[in-house]
Design a protein around this motif. Structure first.
Motif, PDB file in Angstrom:
ATOM      1  N   MET A  23       0.774  -1.249  -0.073  1.00  0.00           N
ATOM      2  CA  MET A  23       0.002  -0.099  -0.034  1.00  0.00           C
ATOM      3  C   MET A  23       0.861   1.258  -0.013  1.00  0.00           C
ATOM      4  O   MET A  23       0.524   2.146  -0.632  1.00  0.00           O
ATOM      5  N   HIS A  24       1.992   1.022   0.746  1.00  0.00           N
ATOM      6  CA  HIS A  24       2.887   2.436   0.875  1.00  0.00           C
ATOM      7  C   HIS A  24       3.461   2.502  -0.572  1.00  0.00           C
ATOM      8  O   HIS A  24       3.655   3.853  -1.270  1.00  0.00           O
ATOM      9  N   ASP A  28      -3.084   4.140  -4.095  1.00  0.00           N
ATOM     10  CA  ASP A  28      -4.597   3.777  -4.688  1.00  0.00           C
ATOM     11  C   ASP A  28      -4.557   2.600  -5.571  1.00  0.00           C
ATOM     12  O   ASP A  28      -5.662   1.877  -5.786  1.00  0.00           O
ATOM     13  N   ASP A  29      -3.259   2.181  -6.250  1.00  0.00           N
ATOM     14  CA  ASP A  29      -3.225   1.199  -7.243  1.00  0.00           C
ATOM     15  C   ASP A  29      -3.157  -0.179  -6.274  1.00  0.00           C
ATOM     16  O   ASP A  29      -3.018  -1.211  -7.100  1.00  0.00           O
ATOM     17  N   TYR A  30      -3.091  -0.224  -5.064  1.00  0.00           N
ATOM     18  CA  TYR A  30      -2.909  -1.361  -4.288  1.00  0.00           C
ATOM     19  C   TYR A  30      -4.034  -2.687  -4.753  1.00  0.00           C
ATOM     20  O   TYR A  30      -5.113  -2.112  -4.752  1.00  0.00           O
ATOM     21  N   ASN A  31      -3.768  -3.808  -4.796  1.00  0.00           N
ATOM     22  CA  ASN A  31      -4.454  -5.007  -4.958  1.00  0.00           C
ATOM     23  C   ASN A  31      -3.825  -6.067  -4.525  1.00  0.00           C
ATOM     24  O   ASN A  31      -2.645  -6.154  -3.942  1.00  0.00           O
ATOM     25  N   MET A  32      -4.432  -7.389  -4.680  1.00  0.00           N
ATOM     26  CA  MET A  32      -3.605  -8.470  -4.006  1.00  0.00           C
ATOM     27  C   MET A  32      -2.325  -8.787  -5.172  1.00  0.00           C
ATOM     28  O   MET A  32      -1.670  -9.393  -4.322  1.00  0.00           O
ATOM     29  N   ALA A  33      -2.499  -8.843  -6.214  1.00  0.00           N
ATOM     30  CA  ALA A  33      -1.443  -9.121  -6.887  1.00  0.00           C
ATOM     31  C   ALA A  33      -0.181  -8.297  -6.567  1.00  0.00           C
ATOM     32  O   ALA A  33       1.030  -8.832  -6.530  1.00  0.00           O
ATOM     33  N   VAL A  34      -0.320  -6.936  -6.060  1.00  0.00           N
ATOM     34  CA  VAL A  34       0.785  -6.328  -5.813  1.00  0.00           C
ATOM     35  C   VAL A  34       1.272  -6.580  -4.186  1.00  0.00           C
ATOM     36  O   VAL A  34       2.286  -6.632  -4.093  1.00  0.00           O
ATOM     37  N   ARG A  35       0.124  -7.080  -3.424  1.00  0.00           N
ATOM     38  CA  ARG A  35       0.744  -7.610  -2.276  1.00  0.00           C
ATOM     39  C   ARG A  35       1.517  -8.812  -2.568  1.00  0.00           C
ATOM     40  O   ARG A  35       2.345  -9.067  -1.673  1.00  0.00           O
TER      41      ARG A  35
END
Length: 69
Positions: A23-24, A28-35
């Motif tokens: 998230m940092h 706003d583009d955060y999603n589970m793929a990014v996680r």
């Protein structure tokens, strides 16, 4: 997401979960793929000795424990 971004996020945030790091970095583009990318980078950094787990925190949405790095 590069390893350098994850390390920079940890320096800026202090002890954090993969979700908090993602998230940092992505806001706003955060999603589970990014996680999942953040988690993969953290595993690599752990193997290389740059990062270690320092505890756990319950995920507020799922209730499952999340490692703190």
């Amino acid at each position: 997401m590069r390893q350098e971004e994850v390390l920079r996020a940890l320096r800026e945030l202090g002890p954090s979960t993969a979700v908090e790091i993602a998230m940092h970095i992505h806001g706003d583009d955060y999603n589970m793929a990014v996680r999942n990318l953040a988690h993969a980078r953290l595993r690599t950094l752990m193997r290389q000795g740059f990062v270690r787990k320092v505890g756990e925190r319950r995920n507020q949405k799922s209730g499952t424990p999340s490692p703190i790095y």
